[in-house]
Design a protein around this motif. Structure first.
Motif, PDB file in Angstrom:
ATOM      1  N   VAL A  72      -2.200 -12.390   0.488  1.00  0.00           N
ATOM      2  CA  VAL A  72      -2.570 -11.104  -0.081  1.00  0.00           C
ATOM      3  C   VAL A  72      -2.800 -10.159   1.087  1.00  0.00           C
ATOM      4  O   VAL A  72      -3.703 -10.376   1.899  1.00  0.00           O
ATOM      5  N   SER A  73      -1.966  -9.117   1.205  1.00  0.00           N
ATOM      6  CA  SER A  73      -2.029  -8.231   2.365  1.00  0.00           C
ATOM      7  C   SER A  73      -1.893  -6.771   1.982  1.00  0.00           C
ATOM      8  O   SER A  73      -1.323  -6.431   0.949  1.00  0.00           O
ATOM      9  N   ILE A  74      -2.387  -5.920   2.885  1.00  0.00           N
ATOM     10  CA  ILE A  74      -2.155  -4.479   2.861  1.00  0.00           C
ATOM     11  C   ILE A  74      -1.407  -4.168   4.144  1.00  0.00           C
ATOM     12  O   ILE A  74      -1.880  -4.475   5.238  1.00  0.00           O
ATOM     13  N   GLU A 133       9.082   2.375   5.741  1.00  0.00           N
ATOM     14  CA  GLU A 133       9.769   3.661   5.610  1.00  0.00           C
ATOM     15  C   GLU A 133       8.832   4.845   5.828  1.00  0.00           C
ATOM     16  O   GLU A 133       9.276   5.943   6.125  1.00  0.00           O
ATOM     17  N   GLU A 134       7.536   4.652   5.624  1.00  0.00           N
ATOM     18  CA  GLU A 134       6.547   5.725   5.720  1.00  0.00           C
ATOM     19  C   GLU A 134       5.256   5.127   6.278  1.00  0.00           C
ATOM     20  O   GLU A 134       4.339   4.796   5.531  1.00  0.00           O
ATOM     21  N   PRO A 135       5.159   4.942   7.607  1.00  0.00           N
ATOM     22  CA  PRO A 135       4.038   4.221   8.229  1.00  0.00           C
ATOM     23  C   PRO A 135       2.648   4.783   7.937  1.00  0.00           C
ATOM     24  O   PRO A 135       1.662   4.079   8.100  1.00  0.00           O
ATOM     25  N   GLU A 136       2.556   6.035   7.502  1.00  0.00           N
ATOM     26  CA  GLU A 136       1.252   6.597   7.173  1.00  0.00           C
ATOM     27  C   GLU A 136       0.776   6.168   5.788  1.00  0.00           C
ATOM     28  O   GLU A 136      -0.357   6.418   5.416  1.00  0.00           O
TER      29      GLU A 136
END
Length: 193
Positions: A60-62, A67-70
């Protein structure tokens, strides 16, 4: 995860908090439970419980979106081994079985992203589930189900899911799941009086 550690978040890989991991483990655990059938008044496990009992939460990760590092995405990985109860008459994993696993697994990263970024995770209700079947899975094949969020808004929620056959090194199925946050029920006229 080690056997017997169904509710131990420390056995689940990934950078999500222990609380978020514990919530997902609890969701899987509640799906596995039997209940009393209204029609027979006897204990009944049901369709969902049979499939959920086979699923093993492994990550389980965030993560930052490539494509959009922010922006962030939720990621959940689940493993399962195909057994004979999951097969169709052609001795392949039944498409309905794949769909049930995708439905369960693709919902999880939506909850993870909301709970991890805003402190409020939702599971939502399904609007559509679009599945493409790529190759069969056979009894004994080990599968890795990888689900990630696409977009999580205030009402519309979406994720993608891929079922990978670890044993045969091929993609079994891929899907896009669109969900929504249900509206609050409107008070009935009689309740207003």
């Amino acid at each position: 995860m080690k056997p017997g550690s169904d509710m131990d978040p420390s056995q689940v890989e990934g950078n999500a908090s222990s609380e978020v991991k514990h919530t997902l483990l609890g969701a899987l655990q509640s799906m596995r439970l039997s209940h009393i059938s209204q029609s027979t008044d006897k204990p009944f496990r049901g369709f969902e419980a049979e499939f959920a009992s086979r699923l093993q939460l492994t990550e389980v990760s965030i993560l930052s979106k490539a494509e959009e590092p922010e922006k962030f995405e939720g990621r959940v990985v689940i493993q399962v081994t195909v057994d004979e109860e999951m097969l169709n008459s052609a001795k392949n994993m039944h498409g309905g079985c794949s769909a049930m696993m995708i439905d369960i697994c693709s919902t999880m990263p939506i909850y993870v992203l909301g709970a991890s970024t805003s402190g409020y995770g939702v599971f939502g209700v399904s609007q559509s589930l679009n599945i493409v079947y790529h190759s069969p899975a056979l009894s004994g094949d080990k599968l890795r189900i990888v689900s990630t969020t696409l977009a999580v808004g205030s009402r519309a929620l979406s994720s993608r899911c891929e079922i990978w056959n670890v044993t045969r090194h091929r993609l079994v199925a891929s899907a896009v799941h669109i969900k929504m946050v249900p509206s609050e029920p409107k008070a009935s006229e009689s309740a207003k009086l």
